[in-house]
Design a protein around this motif. Structure first.
Motif, PDB file in Angstrom:
ATOM      1  N   GLN A  53      -3.739  -6.086   3.086  1.00  0.00           N
ATOM      2  CA  GLN A  53      -5.120  -5.684   3.314  1.00  0.00           C
ATOM      3  C   GLN A  53      -5.996  -6.566   2.431  1.00  0.00           C
ATOM      4  O   GLN A  53      -5.764  -6.682   1.234  1.00  0.00           O
ATOM      5  CB  GLN A  53      -5.322  -4.212   2.961  1.00  0.00           C
ATOM      6  N   TRP A  54      -7.001  -7.187   3.033  1.00  0.00           N
ATOM      7  CA  TRP A  54      -7.790  -8.197   2.320  1.00  0.00           C
ATOM      8  C   TRP A  54      -9.277  -7.914   2.466  1.00  0.00           C
ATOM      9  O   TRP A  54      -9.745  -7.495   3.534  1.00  0.00           O
ATOM     10  CB  TRP A  54      -7.464  -9.588   2.867  1.00  0.00           C
ATOM     11  N   ALA A  81       1.068  -2.118  -4.088  1.00  0.00           N
ATOM     12  CA  ALA A  81      -0.231  -1.468  -3.901  1.00  0.00           C
ATOM     13  C   ALA A  81      -1.398  -2.320  -4.379  1.00  0.00           C
ATOM     14  O   ALA A  81      -2.457  -2.342  -3.751  1.00  0.00           O
ATOM     15  CB  ALA A  81      -0.239  -0.118  -4.617  1.00  0.00           C
ATOM     16  N   GLY A  82      -1.225  -3.013  -5.522  1.00  0.00           N
ATOM     17  CA  GLY A  82      -2.375  -3.739  -6.044  1.00  0.00           C
ATOM     18  C   GLY A  82      -3.410  -2.781  -6.610  1.00  0.00           C
ATOM     19  O   GLY A  82      -3.082  -1.684  -7.082  1.00  0.00           O
ATOM     20  N   PRO A  83      -4.703  -3.093  -6.539  1.00  0.00           N
ATOM     21  CA  PRO A  83      -5.220  -4.320  -5.920  1.00  0.00           C
ATOM     22  C   PRO A  83      -5.006  -5.549  -6.798  1.00  0.00           C
ATOM     23  O   PRO A  83      -4.957  -5.452  -8.009  1.00  0.00           O
ATOM     24  CB  PRO A  83      -6.718  -4.018  -5.752  1.00  0.00           C
ATOM     25  N   TYR A  84      -4.900  -6.720  -6.113  1.00  0.00           N
ATOM     26  CA  TYR A  84      -4.737  -7.992  -6.787  1.00  0.00           C
ATOM     27  C   TYR A  84      -5.973  -8.844  -6.520  1.00  0.00           C
ATOM     28  O   TYR A  84      -6.464  -8.890  -5.385  1.00  0.00           O
ATOM     29  CB  TYR A  84      -3.496  -8.718  -6.282  1.00  0.00           C
ATOM     30  N   THR A  85      -6.458  -9.493  -7.553  1.00  0.00           N
ATOM     31  CA  THR A  85      -7.671 -10.304  -7.424  1.00  0.00           C
ATOM     32  C   THR A  85      -7.305 -11.782  -7.482  1.00  0.00           C
ATOM     33  O   THR A  85      -6.576 -12.221  -8.374  1.00  0.00           O
ATOM     34  CB  THR A  85      -8.672  -9.993  -8.543  1.00  0.00           C
ATOM     35  N   THR A 107      -9.891  -9.657  -2.839  1.00  0.00           N
ATOM     36  CA  THR A 107      -9.023  -8.559  -3.257  1.00  0.00           C
ATOM     37  C   THR A 107      -7.937  -8.340  -2.219  1.00  0.00           C
ATOM     38  O   THR A 107      -8.219  -8.259  -1.017  1.00  0.00           O
ATOM     39  CB  THR A 107      -9.840  -7.258  -3.433  1.00  0.00           C
ATOM     40  N   TRP A 108      -6.688  -8.258  -2.695  1.00  0.00           N
ATOM     41  CA  TRP A 108      -5.524  -8.011  -1.858  1.00  0.00           C
ATOM     42  C   TRP A 108      -4.918  -6.661  -2.253  1.00  0.00           C
ATOM     43  O   TRP A 108      -4.859  -6.329  -3.432  1.00  0.00           O
ATOM     44  CB  TRP A 108      -4.454  -9.081  -2.063  1.00  0.00           C
ATOM     45  N   SER A 109      -4.439  -5.902  -1.280  1.00  0.00           N
ATOM     46  CA  SER A 109      -3.776  -4.629  -1.587  1.00  0.00           C
ATOM     47  C   SER A 109      -2.754  -4.312  -0.504  1.00  0.00           C
ATOM     48  O   SER A 109      -2.777  -4.904   0.585  1.00  0.00           O
ATOM     49  CB  SER A 109      -4.799  -3.497  -1.710  1.00  0.00           C
ATOM     50  N   ASN A 110      -1.867  -3.351  -0.825  1.00  0.00           N
ATOM     51  CA  ASN A 110      -0.827  -2.919   0.120  1.00  0.00           C
ATOM     52  C   ASN A 110      -0.102  -4.116   0.738  1.00  0.00           C
ATOM     53  O   ASN A 110      -0.027  -4.262   1.957  1.00  0.00           O
ATOM     54  CB  ASN A 110      -1.421  -2.034   1.213  1.00  0.00           C
TER      55      ASN A 110
END
Length: 560
Positions: free
Chosen positions: A66-67, A32-36, A156-159
């Motif tokens: 997702q970015w 899930a993130g989000p990852y930075t 930001t990266w997620s999912n």
């Protein structure tokens, strides 16, 4: 061992094989993130929990994410993003050297935009440089990074979804490279027939000495053919993919230097494969007409064999314009026609045999114009022409025209080839044509990577001016519409007309164009075989059996 025990053992063996060959999706996917990921290019590592992966070898990975970009004056683009696979975490590092085994070097997403727009990044079935062996002990980390370190904002990266797959089947090769082949002069050769393949290995980009650490050059040849054909060449590997490019030469101040070696196009992912695309055409009879060079340049991680395969050869039917053009001075222009932003375009004119006409091209409009749009004003005699409309940079074999403000574009080594380097999509390349009658605009879009749009330009009347319906050509076989005033028998059709009717761009080619064949040199009759001159307004769907019958019904008759 009794039969029951034997069957049980076989079933157990098959179960193990099945398990080893299955895909594996980590338990945390989607993460899930989000990852930075920071603007300075530091990696963010995600532990994939490989200890729980089914035992076996994994050779490919698919990832989606997702970015979005954090916003800044000099932002990140989708195409700047990278993933990598390592055995250990590289959290906060800007290089991968501390991550143990490198399973996948930093890799860009497929089909990403040169834009900061938020969206989904995709890596589909990317081959690992080193296979990952799942044994309940080995660990595996997915690493995310921005590659553009001059930006002033993070991403930001997620999912993040992750799936690993078994290695693909071994490559089957039609032929294998022969070293040395590290220059155009030493290039290997193969034909552009669909399905033709060539395998090799390159672990570097050296240009002399031969061996694995040098680039591999190939000359791809194409025999003469009717019309225009769009061709593609794909590259595959079970490991890290080398870089595939189409090669040409360059010009300075409109003077071509054939000794140069320039990149015309770098392979891009289209329809699921990494490929290059080029167009061939024309009836030029020189030895290398329609040929093009391709180069494969590897790296220290591309130790696996690659395979080049001619993937497609699709006929291109030029679109009809809304009307014919009045002979004389004609201006073709994209300037002010491509919407709010002027598209950087290229215009090229071909003759009725699909050969590029020297000095009939434009990259940047002539003075006093200042845009990157294209504008071409030339005198057109009556006849059939073909117009290519595309985006910068497009390479052809002829030097820049005398009034072109950009005289330094790359060129192809041989005639009968056209190559676009543009990877933009859905680009407005609309244009206006102005002749003695007035002006009209043609809406046009270059939808995909490397696309070139072609249009049929009929200048003057397309009415057959012969002395009977089968009299379609001069005595030397040149269509009457292309050479008004030529020597033409006054006693009736002859060998010239026969040759024109069955030329490469004659009946059989035009009959394959469908309704686009209306007005062609062989379009002499209604669908029922009645000569057009005898039944104006009749049903006419192009060049077909009616024209064939009309031609032979009149070929041996005198003038009327």
């Amino acid at each position: 061992m009794n039969r029951s025990a034997l069957l049980s053992a076989v079933a157990g063996t098959l179960a193990c094989v099945s398990m080893a060959q299955a895909q594996w999706t980590p338990a945390g996917s989607p993460f899930a993130g989000p990852y930075t990921t920071t603007a300075v290019g530091e990696y963010h590592s995600i532990d994939l929990g490989a200890a729980s992966a089914p035992a076996g070898n994994y050779g490919r990975i698919s990832v989606t994410a997702q970015w979005s970009e954090g916003g800044g004056l000099d932002p990140q683009w989708q195409s700047d993003q990278r993933i990598a696979l390592t055995a250990s975490t590289v959290e906060g590092a800007t290089v991968l050297t501390g991550g143990g085994t490198l399973y996948l070097a930093a890799t860009a997403p497929q089909g990403a935009l040169n834009s900061a727009a938020a969206g989904t990044l995709t890596w589909n079935n990317v081959n690992l440089g080193t296979q990952f062996v799942a044994d309940g002990v080995n660990t595996l980390f997915l690493n995310l990074r921005n590659s553009y370190t001059f930006a002033d904002a993070s991403s930001t990266w997620s999912n993040v979804t992750v799936t690993l797959s078994p290695p693909p089947a071994p490559l089957v090769c039609g032929a294998t490279e022969s070293e040395p082949n590290d220059s155009k002069a030493l290039s290997g050769t193969f034909v552009s027939t669909v399905g033709t393949s060539m395998c090799g290995t390159s672990t570097g980009s050296g240009l002399s000495g031969g061996g694995l650490s040098t680039a591999d050059y190939y000359k791809i040849t194409t025999a003469a053919h009717p019309g225009i054909v769009r061709r593609s060449l794909i590259i595959e590997s079970l490991g890290t993919l080398p870089t595939l490019t189409l090669r040409g030469t360059d010009q300075t101040a409109a003077v071509i230097n054939p000794a140069l070696d320039s990149t015309l196009q770098t392979a891009s992912v289209l329809a699921g494969n990494t490929r290059v695309v080029w167009y061939t055409f024309g009836n030029d009879t020189s030895a290398d007409a329609r040929s093009i060079y391709a180069r494969v340049a590897g790296s220290t991680s591309s130790t696996s064999q690659y395979r080049l395969t001619v993937n497609s050869a699709d006929a291109v039917v030029p679109a009809d314009l809304v009307r014919s053009i009045t002979p004389g001075s004609v201006t073709i222009s994209t300037v002010g026609q491509t919407g709010a932003t002027q598209t950087d375009t290229t215009l090229v004119v071909l003759d009725s045999n699909y050969n590029i006409i020297a000095n009939f091209s434009n990259e940047d409009e002539p003075l006093p114009g200042t845009t990157l749009g294209s504008k071409l004003t030339r005198t057109f005699a009556a006849g059939t022409y073909y117009l290519a409309v595309t985006r910068y940079n497009t390479a052809i074999s002829t030097p820049a025209a005398s009034d072109d403000q950009y005289k330094s574009s790359e060129t192809t080594d041989f005639p009968g080839v056209m190559v676009s380097s543009s990877t933009s999509v859905n680009t407005n390349i609309s244009f206006q044509i102005t002749d003695g009658t007035g002006a009209f605009v043609t809406s046009a879009t270059a939808a995909g990577n490397f696309d070139i749009k072609f249009y049929k330009m009929v200048v003057g009347s397309t009415t057959v001016a012969g002395c009977n319906p089968a009299d379609i050509a001069c005595d030397d076989g040149t269509p009457l519409a292309a050479a008004p005033g030529c020597t033409n028998s006054t006693t009736g059709p002859n060998e010239g007309d026969y040759n024109a009717f069955f030329a490469a761009d004659g009946f059989f080619f035009q009959s394959g164009q469908g309704p686009a064949g209306v007005g062609g040199t062989c379009d002499i009759a209604c669908d029922d075989g009645t000569a057009l001159s005898a039944a104006p307004g009749c049903t006419n769907n192009g060049v077909n059996e009616g024209d064939y019958n009309c031609f032979f019904n009149n070929l041996f008759l005198p003038c009327i």
